[in-house]
Design a protein around this motif. Structure first.
Motif, mmCIF file in Angstrom:
data_model
loop_
_atom_site.group_PDB
_atom_site.id
_atom_site.type_symbol
_atom_site.label_atom_id
_atom_site.label_comp_id
_atom_site.label_asym_id
_atom_site.label_seq_id
_atom_site.Cartn_x
_atom_site.Cartn_y
_atom_site.Cartn_z
ATOM 1 N N ARG A 102 0.831 -1.197 0.000
ATOM 2 C CA ARG A 102 0.000 0.000 0.000
ATOM 3 C C ARG A 102 0.870 1.255 0.000
ATOM 4 O O ARG A 102 1.916 1.311 0.645
ATOM 5 C CB ARG A 102 -0.906 0.011 1.230
ATOM 6 N N SER A 103 0.387 2.279 -0.687
ATOM 7 C CA SER A 103 1.110 3.551 -0.727
ATOM 8 C C SER A 103 1.028 4.251 0.627
ATOM 9 O O SER A 103 -0.003 4.195 1.316
ATOM 10 C CB SER A 103 0.519 4.461 -1.799
ATOM 11 N N GLU A 104 2.111 4.919 0.988
ATOM 12 C CA GLU A 104 2.163 5.633 2.258
ATOM 13 C C GLU A 104 1.628 7.058 2.137
ATOM 14 O O GLU A 104 1.313 7.696 3.146
ATOM 15 C CB GLU A 104 3.609 5.662 2.767
ATOM 16 N N ASN A 105 1.575 7.578 0.912
ATOM 17 C CA ASN A 105 1.096 8.944 0.688
ATOM 18 C C ASN A 105 0.262 8.986 -0.586
ATOM 19 O O ASN A 105 0.199 8.006 -1.338
ATOM 20 C CB ASN A 105 2.275 9.917 0.565
ATOM 21 N N GLN A 106 -0.352 10.111 -0.819
ATOM 22 C CA GLN A 106 -1.138 10.326 -2.025
ATOM 23 C C GLN A 106 -0.618 11.561 -2.755
ATOM 24 O O GLN A 106 0.011 12.434 -2.149
ATOM 25 C CB GLN A 106 -2.626 10.522 -1.674
ATOM 26 N N ILE A 107 -0.900 11.634 -4.054
ATOM 27 C CA ILE A 107 -0.536 12.828 -4.810
ATOM 28 C C ILE A 107 -1.399 13.990 -4.327
ATOM 29 O O ILE A 107 -2.631 13.911 -4.307
ATOM 30 C CB ILE A 107 -0.730 12.602 -6.321
ATOM 31 N N GLN A 108 -0.749 15.087 -3.942
ATOM 32 C CA GLN A 108 -1.454 16.222 -3.362
ATOM 33 C C GLN A 108 -1.817 17.289 -4.388
ATOM 34 O O GLN A 108 -2.728 18.084 -4.164
ATOM 35 C CB GLN A 108 -0.597 16.852 -2.261
ATOM 36 N N SER A 109 -1.089 17.336 -5.497
ATOM 37 C CA SER A 109 -1.337 18.389 -6.477
ATOM 38 C C SER A 109 -0.922 17.910 -7.858
ATOM 39 O O SER A 109 0.037 17.130 -8.002
ATOM 40 C CB SER A 109 -0.568 19.661 -6.107
ATOM 41 N N PHE A 110 -1.640 18.380 -8.854
ATOM 42 C CA PHE A 110 -1.259 18.099 -10.232
ATOM 43 C C PHE A 110 0.088 18.735 -10.556
ATOM 44 O O PHE A 110 0.869 18.195 -11.336
ATOM 45 C CB PHE A 110 -2.334 18.632 -11.181
#
Length: 681
Positions: free
Chosen positions: A337-345
């Motif tokens: 599982r990913s520890e973070n997510q993309i916050q901005s394009f």
């Protein structure tokens, strides 16, 4: 020696199988003595495969034509270095060579990890030995043994394919094979991480140099192949989207995607499943390239297939590996599982992800075009080939977007780019691209794709140059060094980052060279001795080619040996803008034994363009030695080879071990603003 090589190949199979079993049992049970024994079989296997390879070379050099492989790819007149290259000239020998290189890389991987990363090594050595065992089974039981004897001994062999009698072909296949086989090591570590459940970023850190090494060899192998096609095939191009060309490009594309996406996992803990899938796909594509070259399912000037049995064996093995890897990934999904997510394009991870998606898009388009003839034949009974127009129409726009992202990705901020970050990093490069576009329009250039390429290339190159300038300036200010020493220290402190920038600069040069094809000039004319033809290049240079004479020759051969070829060599004097600059000797050759013809072109190279002369037809019936020549003025082609060299240098910089560069204690000045990575020690 040849008999010893054959015996060694047979011994290699039980050794590989035994080592595979020991490694996996040792890893599962935790018995270190079994793991160690499995690793030692890797060393033994390498020695056995080296003996097998030397046995094949000895048969070529010794003119042992009782062996079918030697009789079909050599003759007495062949130069010695081409006889040595016979090891990889055909299907049978190249499989042995492929297996040897894989065993050498396996040995290196086992040796350098003999006292570290021990939790990974049982499954790493077991995976590598399992792949080697499969390849040896193919060699021994799929009717492709290089030691197969004929019922008689011919007086001479058929000789090597004339198109392969080129120095570039003695180094192009080995470099590609090095790239293919080197990627087996990251694949083995990925499988080991999945089996052991150790799925943090450590396995990526361990294999990062292996990934870059594989990418380096694939890159220069592709460049060498382009150069061979340019010089030997006699059509004035360097890439024809041939199926085997495409097969070598596919793993390069996915390996490039992987090199970028692992940075997201290392910095942000994201894309773990994606990276694992890319490793598996890339390795499977290296096997696919090997399969396509040897299967005979698709026609290609690069193919040396002999039977279809090997095609089905390779397909079965690839399918089994794909299924096994997929099940492992699914089994370990909770740990991936990913520890973070993309916050901005507008972020670096977003740019790298977009880069990955585009590279995979190109991979799919190339694979679809390559396999489409097989699909149409299988379903409709009719073969429909896909030509260069399809690939160019789909891939050129994607390639230009990738070129732009190559400048954006490394300098845009992680997580979320601020307006200040965007202004600081992109205003000057955007101005450079706009000025380049304006100047070219004023110069009369109107080709849309070429203009776009030149403008984006200027944008990316401005970013690269600016990053080096900022980093060097900051390093000089902080460490009190001169510009040259500051630049050297900067690169030494972070070879991976700055080597990447050098690679990007080389790619920009390659793209610029490729865009020059929009301005090719072609003239075709039949000449008699004493007559001349004229061609003007896009740079305004006027070339005058004077056809002086035609010579006809047959190489001297030994007694009682069949005549092997005829040559017609045209002598031409080349004038550029009225000044004599060179003499070229383009040739037409006929090989009666192999029932083939080939062309040796004449090339005059300058810094900005090539003059390319092709003797298309020789008319001997008229008694005037008339020849139909085709002359091409090819702008910026030398930049392709120069850019490839820069890319190779950048990859070597990235591969080189990092050094420690201390900051001088006497420096007290405070730096203003953020410093580029690697500016300080």
């Amino acid at each position: 020696m040849t008999i010893l090589g054959e015996i060694a190949l047979w011994i290699a199979l039980p050794v590989a199988l035994w080592g595979t079993v020991l490694s996996f049992i040792g890893g599962r049970s935790g018995r270190s003595e079994l793991v160690l024994s499995g690793e030692r079989t890797v060393y033994v296997l390498t020695l056995l495969l080296l003996l097998a390879s030397l046995g094949i070379i000895a048969a070529f050099v010794g003119n042992r034509y009782e062996y079918s492989y030697v009789a079909n790819y050599s003759n007495r007149e062949l130069d010695t270095y081409f006889k040595v290259a016979g090891l990889w000239a055909g299907q049978r020998g190249s499989l042995v060579f492929w297996t040897l290189l894989l065993s050498v890389f396996s040995t290196i991987a086992v040796f350098i990890n003999r006292a570290r990363n021990r939790e990974f090594m049982p499954y790493v050595s077991g995976t590598l030995l399992g792949i080697l065992a499969f390849l040896i089974v193919v060699l021994l039981f799929a009717d492709v043994s290089p030691f197969e004897r004929m019922g008689f001994t011919p007086e001479n062999g058929r000789g090597l394919n004339p198109q392969l009698q080129n120095p570039w072909m003695t180094i192009h296949p080995p470099t590609l094979y090095l790239g293919f086989t080197a990627f087996a090591v990251p694949f083995a570590f990925a499988i080991s991480a999945l089996l052991s459940g150790r799925l943090d970023s450590r396995w990526i850190a361990i294999t990062r140099r292996w990934i870059l090494l594989s990418w380096f060899f694939l890159t220069i192998g592709i460049i060498f192949g382009m150069r061979w096609a340019y010089e030997e095939l006699g059509w004035g191009g360097y890439w024809f989207w041939d199926p085997v060309e495409n097969a070598s490009l596919l793993p390069w594309l996915t390996a490039t995607a992987f090199l970028h996406s692992i940075q997201i996992q290392e910095n942000r803990g994201m894309l773990k499943v994606w990276n694992m899938a890319l490793v598996v796909i890339t390795f499977l594509l290296t096997l696919f390239a090997t399969f396509l070259t040897r299967s005979g399912l698709i026609e290609s000037v690069h193919s040396f297939a002999e039977n279809l049995t090997i095609a089905y064996i390779f397909l079965g093995f690839m399918g089994a590996l794909a299924a096994f890897s997929f099940l492992l990934i699914v089994h370990r999904l909770p740990l991936l599982r990913s520890e973070n997510q993309i916050q901005s394009f507008l972020s670096r991870e977003s740019a790298f992800l977009f880069n990955n998606l585009l590279l995979i898009g190109v991979t799919f388009a190339v694979a679809w075009g390559t396999l489409f003839p097989l699909i149409t034949e299988g379903f409709f009974g009719e073969t429909i080939n896909v030509g260069p127009p399809f690939y160019n129409r789909v891939n050129i726009p994607i390639g230009l977007i990738l070129l732009a992202l190559m400048g954006i990705g490394p300098v845009i901020a992680w997580r979320r780019a601020s307006p200040r970050n965007l202004r600081r990093n992109f205003v000057v490069p955007l101005l450079a691209g706009a000025v380049t576009l304006a100047l070219l329009l004023l110069a009369g250039v109107r080709h849309t794709m070429a203009l776009t390429t030149f403008a984006i290339s200027a944008f990316v190159m401005a970013i690269v140059v600016r990053e080096f300038w900022k980093g060097t300036k900051a390093r000089a200010r902080i460490a009190g060094e001169g510009p040259f020493n500051a630049l050297r220290s900067l690169v030494r402190r972070n070879r991976r980052r700055w080597g990447g920038y050098v690679v990007h600069a080389g790619v920009v040069v390659v793209f610029t060279g490729l865009a020059g094809a929009a301005f090719d000039e072609i003239v075709e004319q039949e000449l008699a001795p004493g007559e001349a033809m004229t061609i003007r290049s896009a740079f305004g240079n006027e070339y005058r080619l004077v056809y002086e004479s035609l010579s006809h020759s047959r190489p001297r051969v030994a007694e009682n040996v069949a005549e092997n070829d005829w040559r017609w060599t045209a002598l031409m004097t080349v004038y550029r803008n009225g000044e004599r600059v060179d003499i070229v000797r383009p040739e037409r050759r006929i090989y009666p034994i192999m029932e083939q013809q080939s062309t040796e072109v004449g090339i005059v190279t300058t810094a900005f363009e090539d003059l390319y002369v092709i003797p298309k037809e020789v008319d001997l019936n008229s008694g005037e030695d008339r020849v139909l020549f085709e002359a091409k003025a090819l702008p910026l082609v030398p930049w392709i080879w120069c850019g490839g060299l820069v890319v190779a240098i950048g990859a070597i910089v990235g591969l080189w071990p990092a050094g420690t560069v201390p900051v001088r204690a006497t420096v007290r000045r405070k730096a203003r603003g953020p410093l580029p990575a690697g500016a300080v020690g």
